[in-house]
Design a protein around this motif. Structure first.
Motif, mmCIF file in Angstrom:
data_model
loop_
_atom_site.group_PDB
_atom_site.id
_atom_site.type_symbol
_atom_site.label_atom_id
_atom_site.label_comp_id
_atom_site.label_asym_id
_atom_site.label_seq_id
_atom_site.Cartn_x
_atom_site.Cartn_y
_atom_site.Cartn_z
ATOM 1 N N THR A 61 0.804 -1.219 0.000
ATOM 2 C CA THR A 61 0.000 0.000 0.000
ATOM 3 C C THR A 61 0.840 1.273 0.000
ATOM 4 O OG1 THR A 61 -0.197 -0.176 2.392
ATOM 5 C CG2 THR A 61 -2.006 -1.074 1.082
ATOM 6 N N TYR A 62 2.114 1.174 0.358
ATOM 7 C CA TYR A 62 3.009 2.333 0.325
ATOM 8 C C TYR A 62 4.000 2.239 -0.826
ATOM 9 C CZ TYR A 62 1.093 3.387 4.873
ATOM 10 O OH TYR A 62 0.228 3.672 5.892
ATOM 11 N N GLY A 63 3.796 1.315 -1.737
ATOM 12 C CA GLY A 63 4.678 1.165 -2.879
ATOM 13 C C GLY A 63 5.850 0.242 -2.584
ATOM 14 N N THR A 64 6.817 0.253 -3.488
ATOM 15 C CA THR A 64 7.951 -0.674 -3.392
ATOM 16 C C THR A 64 9.176 -0.072 -2.723
ATOM 17 O OG1 THR A 64 8.665 -0.019 -5.607
ATOM 18 C CG2 THR A 64 7.209 -1.948 -5.458
ATOM 19 N N ASP A 65 9.103 1.180 -2.342
ATOM 20 C CA ASP A 65 10.255 1.853 -1.743
ATOM 21 C C ASP A 65 10.096 1.974 -0.228
ATOM 22 O OD1 ASP A 65 12.735 3.129 -1.783
ATOM 23 O OD2 ASP A 65 11.823 5.115 -1.930
ATOM 24 N N VAL A 66 9.902 0.830 0.426
ATOM 25 C CA VAL A 66 9.746 0.806 1.883
ATOM 26 C C VAL A 66 10.809 -0.103 2.487
ATOM 27 C CG1 VAL A 66 7.294 1.418 1.938
ATOM 28 C CG2 VAL A 66 7.957 -0.971 1.672
ATOM 29 N N ASP A 67 11.242 0.241 3.684
ATOM 30 C CA ASP A 67 12.342 -0.487 4.318
ATOM 31 C C ASP A 67 12.034 -1.966 4.540
ATOM 32 O OD1 ASP A 67 14.241 1.540 4.451
ATOM 33 O OD2 ASP A 67 13.404 2.330 6.314
ATOM 34 N N TRP A 68 10.850 -2.275 5.036
ATOM 35 C CA TRP A 68 10.576 -3.683 5.335
ATOM 36 C C TRP A 68 10.677 -4.541 4.078
ATOM 37 C CZ3 TRP A 68 6.893 -6.894 3.361
ATOM 38 C CH2 TRP A 68 5.772 -6.332 2.748
ATOM 39 N N LEU A 69 10.238 -4.018 2.949
ATOM 40 C CA LEU A 69 10.313 -4.769 1.694
ATOM 41 C C LEU A 69 11.766 -4.958 1.252
ATOM 42 C CD1 LEU A 69 9.022 -6.081 -0.773
ATOM 43 C CD2 LEU A 69 8.768 -3.788 -1.748
ATOM 44 N N ARG A 70 12.558 -3.914 1.365
ATOM 45 C CA ARG A 70 13.983 -4.038 1.009
ATOM 46 C C ARG A 70 14.681 -5.046 1.909
ATOM 47 N NH1 ARG A 70 14.576 2.228 -0.150
ATOM 48 N NH2 ARG A 70 13.754 2.224 1.928
ATOM 49 N N ASN A 71 14.342 -5.034 3.211
ATOM 50 C CA ASN A 71 14.945 -6.001 4.146
ATOM 51 C C ASN A 71 14.567 -7.437 3.802
ATOM 52 O OD1 ASN A 71 16.090 -3.885 5.567
ATOM 53 N ND2 ASN A 71 14.521 -3.868 7.152
ATOM 54 N N VAL A 72 13.294 -7.669 3.513
ATOM 55 C CA VAL A 72 12.821 -9.015 3.190
ATOM 56 C C VAL A 72 13.475 -9.507 1.902
ATOM 57 C CG1 VAL A 72 10.788 -10.351 2.487
ATOM 58 C CG2 VAL A 72 10.650 -8.795 4.447
ATOM 59 N N ARG A 73 13.539 -8.653 0.895
ATOM 60 C CA ARG A 73 14.146 -9.059 -0.380
ATOM 61 C C ARG A 73 15.640 -9.322 -0.220
ATOM 62 N NH1 ARG A 73 12.587 -5.489 -5.197
ATOM 63 N NH2 ARG A 73 13.098 -7.384 -6.345
ATOM 64 N N ALA A 74 16.330 -8.488 0.550
ATOM 65 C CA ALA A 74 17.769 -8.673 0.753
ATOM 66 C C ALA A 74 18.057 -9.969 1.507
ATOM 67 C CB ALA A 74 18.360 -7.487 1.505
ATOM 68 N N ALA A 75 17.201 -10.310 2.471
ATOM 69 C CA ALA A 75 17.399 -11.519 3.269
ATOM 70 C C ALA A 75 16.886 -12.777 2.567
ATOM 71 C CB ALA A 75 16.700 -11.372 4.621
ATOM 72 N N GLY A 76 16.055 -12.597 1.553
ATOM 73 C CA GLY A 76 15.488 -13.752 0.864
ATOM 74 C C GLY A 76 14.307 -14.367 1.594
ATOM 75 N N GLY A 77 13.756 -13.623 2.557
ATOM 76 C CA GLY A 77 12.590 -14.110 3.282
ATOM 77 C C GLY A 77 12.426 -13.421 4.612
ATOM 78 N N CYS A 78 11.472 -13.912 5.400
ATOM 79 C CA CYS A 78 11.166 -13.326 6.706
ATOM 80 C C CYS A 78 10.267 -14.309 7.448
ATOM 81 C CB CYS A 78 10.465 -11.986 6.536
ATOM 82 S SG CYS A 78 8.873 -12.095 5.687
ATOM 83 N N THR A 79 9.768 -13.898 8.586
ATOM 84 C CA THR A 79 8.770 -14.675 9.315
ATOM 85 C C THR A 79 7.484 -13.868 9.330
ATOM 86 O OG1 THR A 79 10.444 -15.721 10.700
ATOM 87 C CG2 THR A 79 8.188 -15.742 11.530
ATOM 88 N N VAL A 80 6.390 -14.527 9.003
ATOM 89 C CA VAL A 80 5.074 -13.895 8.986
ATOM 90 C C VAL A 80 4.282 -14.447 10.166
ATOM 91 C CG1 VAL A 80 2.943 -13.588 7.680
ATOM 92 C CG2 VAL A 80 5.127 -13.732 6.479
#
Length: 130
Positions: A61-80
């Motif tokens: 909802t805030y687009g693709t330039d958000v920190d959480w998205l960059r962190n998840v992509r850089a790490a290759g995943g996350c916990t939901v």
């Protein structure tokens, strides 16, 4: 155009702190646990999530330039954390759909109205942590 950055900053400081404890249990909501790319700090970000089998789709909802998205992509995943369960997800992939055809009708209307055309797809890892 997705929601403005000023609203994102307000939500990060005020709304997220109030919503975080509830988001892990509400329908279409989740908390994404991710590590900072540089700091290594653990963050918990409330997000909109839609689950279909082992696929987790997040409305950006805030687009693709958000920190959480960059962190998840850089790490290759996350916990939901959703519906009281913690699920490790991997293989983050950005998608684009100007019609939000993947979303339930009321959500689709909101996403198209605010111009949130991007989403993030992830796949649940084999192990589920409860």
């Amino acid at each position: 155009m997705p929601l403005p950055a000023t609203l994102a900053r307000f939500n990060r400081v005020v709304t997220n702190r109030l919503l975080r404890p509830l988001a892990a249990h509400l329908p279409y909501m989740a908390v994404v646990e991710h590590r900072g790319r540089r700091s290594g700090r653990l963050y918990r970000t409330p997000v909109n999530v839609f689950v279909d089998g082992d696929r987790y789709r997040f409305a950006l909802t805030y687009g693709t330039d958000v920190d959480w998205l960059r962190n998840v992509r850089a790490a290759g995943g996350c916990t939901v954390i959703t519906r009281g369960r913690a699920v490790p997800v991997t293989d983050p992939r950005l998608g684009h759909d100007p019609h939000a055809a993947w979303a339930p009708p009321p959500v689709r209307w909101v996403l198209t109205t605010i111009g949130a055309h991007h989403y993030l797809d992830c796949t649940a890892a084999a192990a589920v942590i409860t």
